[in-house]
Design an enzyme around this catalytic site. Structure first.
Site, PDB file in Angstrom:
ATOM      1  N   HIS A 190       0.852  -1.189   0.000  1.00  0.00           N
ATOM      2  CA  HIS A 190       0.000   0.000   0.000  1.00  0.00           C
ATOM      3  C   HIS A 190       0.888   1.239   0.000  1.00  0.00           C
ATOM      4  O   HIS A 190       2.054   1.185   0.415  1.00  0.00           O
ATOM      5  CB  HIS A 190      -0.893   0.008   1.237  1.00  0.00           C
ATOM      6  N   GLU A 225       1.101   3.871   1.847  1.00  0.00           N
ATOM      7  CA  GLU A 225       1.679   4.262   3.133  1.00  0.00           C
ATOM      8  C   GLU A 225       2.841   3.358   3.525  1.00  0.00           C
ATOM      9  O   GLU A 225       3.870   3.831   4.011  1.00  0.00           O
ATOM     10  CB  GLU A 225       0.609   4.241   4.237  1.00  0.00           C
ATOM     11  N   CYS A 253      -5.960   2.334   5.710  1.00  0.00           N
ATOM     12  CA  CYS A 253      -6.656   1.119   6.122  1.00  0.00           C
ATOM     13  C   CYS A 253      -6.075   0.668   7.466  1.00  0.00           C
ATOM     14  O   CYS A 253      -5.079   1.219   7.927  1.00  0.00           O
ATOM     15  CB  CYS A 253      -6.475   0.030   5.062  1.00  0.00           C
ATOM     16  N   CYS A 303      -2.288  -0.070   7.274  1.00  0.00           N
ATOM     17  CA  CYS A 303      -1.460   1.129   7.115  1.00  0.00           C
ATOM     18  C   CYS A 303      -1.482   1.983   8.378  1.00  0.00           C
ATOM     19  O   CYS A 303      -0.446   2.541   8.766  1.00  0.00           O
ATOM     20  CB  CYS A 303      -1.924   1.924   5.907  1.00  0.00           C
TER      21      CYS A 303
END
Length: 168
Positions: free
Chosen positions: A65, A67, A95, A98
């Site tokens: 992801h 991040e 999310c 993250c």
């Protein structure tokens, strides 16, 4: 860094968020992953130390992801796994994975441009994760089982009794 006005701080936040959104757009248009970008900035001097965009599909890595990619890059740049004194700017609300990565990295502040409900509307609905996390382990959708193993306890004991290991 010299103290600034709240308006100047907000303008700087918007600039960094705009960069995160552009990273999201670029990664998405390059077909590297979903529409998410992130920028990590040192708070004291406003220097960008990590950038990332979603690379899940291009790397076949479900943890890639934006991040997490930005955290990995910032940690390499700063040569530390503790990112105190930084802010992460994300195009979307992080999310649970993250968010946890930001917390483990000791990032001071998370600023995001779009709420998780907006991501859900385009197919990135993390609500099932939030719902699952709110349940006890025996009620979660993926079974979580505890199977005691002495070797596992021994490893923990070794860690606990040897001060030469780097704590975090």
């Amino acid at each position: 860094m010299t103290p600034t006005s709240p308006d100047a701080d907000r303008d700087r936040d918007r600039d960094h968020l705009a960069e995160a959104v552009e990273l999201a757009r670029g990664g998405m248009e390059a077909r590297e992953g979903g529409p998410f970008g992130a920028v990590i900035v040192r708070t004291d001097d406003d220097v960008v130390v990590g950038r990332g965009w979603n690379r899940v599909t291009s790397t076949s890595d479900p943890t890639a992801h934006a991040e997490v990619v930005a955290i990995r890059r910032a940690a390499r740049v700063l040569r530390t796994f503790e990112l105190e004194g930084t802010t992460i700017y994300a195009s979307g609300e992080p999310c649970p994975m993250c968010w946890a990565a930001c917390r483990w990295a000791r990032i001071d502040r998370i600023v995001h441009a779009s709420r998780r409900e907006a991501a859900g509307e385009i197919g990135f609905d993390d609500q099932f994760l939030y719902d699952d996390l709110a349940r006890s382990a025996d009620e979660q959708s993926v079974p979580v089982e505890h199977l005691p193993l002495q070797a596992g306890a021994d490893v923990y004991q070794r860690w606990a009794t040897d001060p030469s290991f780097t704590r975090y």
